[in-house]
Design an enzyme around this catalytic site. Structure first.
Site, short mmCIF file in Angstrom:
data_model
loop_
_atom_site.label_atom_id
_atom_site.label_comp_id
_atom_site.label_asym_id
_atom_site.label_seq_id
_atom_site.Cartn_x
_atom_site.Cartn_y
_atom_site.Cartn_z
N CYS A 121 0.86 -1.19 0.00
CA CYS A 121 0.00 0.00 0.00
C CYS A 121 0.90 1.23 0.00
O CYS A 121 1.68 1.44 0.94
CB CYS A 121 -0.92 0.00 1.22
SG CYS A 121 -2.05 1.39 1.19
N CYS A 124 -3.47 6.98 -4.94
CA CYS A 124 -3.13 5.56 -4.83
C CYS A 124 -1.67 5.31 -5.22
O CYS A 124 -1.31 5.42 -6.40
CB CYS A 124 -4.07 4.69 -5.67
SG CYS A 124 -3.90 2.93 -5.29
O1 PYC Z 1 -1.93 3.80 -1.98
O2 PYC Z 1 -1.35 1.85 -2.78
C1 PYC Z 1 -2.17 2.60 -2.26
C2 PYC Z 1 -3.50 2.07 -1.90
C3 PYC Z 1 -4.00 0.84 -2.19
C4 PYC Z 1 -5.29 0.80 -1.68
C5 PYC Z 1 -5.54 2.01 -1.08
N1 PYC Z 1 -4.43 2.77 -1.24
#
Ligand code: PYC
Length: 307
Positions: free
Chosen positions: A88, A233
């Protein structure tokens, strides 16, 4: 009565809850082995930490654990409302800022063992972190799926620490007024992938034009538990960088600014190491709470509301 010490933070709006003390004893081994033990024996603890009534669907948990790799400062297992994440990115940025807040990390470069490999992250002054992620790659280009109610959708499949299906040119505007429509659209894509036997692809990422003039693109990322990522993300931006590299659209070291649906921006770039794309994601996180969760055996919702 059991007490669990947690530090909450958010990275570009996406929450991370780091379990500092009071977590389960996973009996050592690699972080991948510890994840297997967590999943097998302590899944109720996962739910108690991130689900309502203590958490919410967007909350990502990070269980701090012992690394097996002596070069690492810490190990981390990431989890969400319905299960576990391989890696993550926003969570690693939150973890680094949390460890800095606790005085357990000085600014500088530190290695973190995750279930899918060691990542390296630099804690800068001012709550900023640069994360060098796991090797990332595009697995397929222009795969077309039949999304129920939406028809044919074409996208790329890429690994950035999690598996993503990436779609350029979202038919739905990427803004908070359209979250329900974006969720329905991306969930239909996920169902189509499941029907094709591609259920390993559990994150769906769609792109549109940025609002922030300094950004290159704006995204909406549907996470495995049907919540959307408030941040751009970290693993999704890594998958995007791998696709841009494979398409010859971004050179090593060139910067890609990925904006999220709520307007936060991650700065991405990559280097090539031993032939592999190593994404670098830079973002910032802020601590929002230093708290003690109470797990009371008399509470009928002690283990959270589980789906
Ligand atoms: O930032 O890799 C990320 C992530 C995955 C799911 C929620 N955030």
């Amino acid at each position: 009565m059991r007490e669990v010490r947690v530090i909450d933070s958010h990275t570009a709006g996406e929450p991370t809850r780091v379990v500092i003390a009071g977590g389960p004893d996973l009996c050592g081994g690699t972080v991948a082995q510890q994840l297997a033990a967590f999943r097998r024996d302590f899944d109720a603890f996962r739910s108690a930490v991130v689900n309502e009534p203590r958490g919410n669907d967007a909350m990502v948990g990070a269980l701090l654990c012992e690394p097996s790799d002596a070069s690492c400062t810490a190990g981390a297992i990431f989890f969400n409302n319905t299960g576990y994440l391989n890696m993550c990115g926003h969570g690693t940025i939150g973890l680094m800022v949390t460890l800095g807040y606790l005085g357990r990390l000085a600014p500088g470069v530190h290695r973190i063992e995750t279930p899918v490999g060691v990542v390296s992250a630099e804690l800068h002054e001012g709550n900023e972190v640069s994360l060098d992620n796991v090797p990332s790659y595009r697995e397929s280009h222009a795969l077309t799926v039949d999304a129920p109610g939406h028809g044919a959708v074409t996208g790329d499949v890429a690994w950035g620490g999690n598996w993503f299906f990436l779609v350029e040119g979202s038919p739905v505007p990427i803004d908070l007024a359209h979250v329900e429509e974006l969720t329905a659209y991306t969930w239909a894509i996920r169902q189509a992938l499941d029907a094709m036997g591609l259920s390993k692809i559990d994150h769906i990422e769609v792109f549109g034009p940025p609002r922030n003039p300094s950004a290159h693109s704006r995204n909406f990322v549907l996470c495995p538990g049907k919540a959307y990522d408030r941040s751009p993300c970290g693993t999704g931006t890594s998958a995007k960088l791998a696709c841009l590299q494979a398409a010859g659209k971004l050179r090593p070291g060139e910067v890609w600014r990925q904006e999220s649906i709520v307007g936060g921006v991650f700065e991405g770039s990559y280097s090539i190491v031993d032939g592999a794309v190593i994404p670098r994601i830079r973002g910032s996180a802020f601590v929002t709470a230093d708290a003690k969760l109470i797990l009371d055996e008399r509470d009928p919702f002690l283990w959270g509301i589980r789906r």
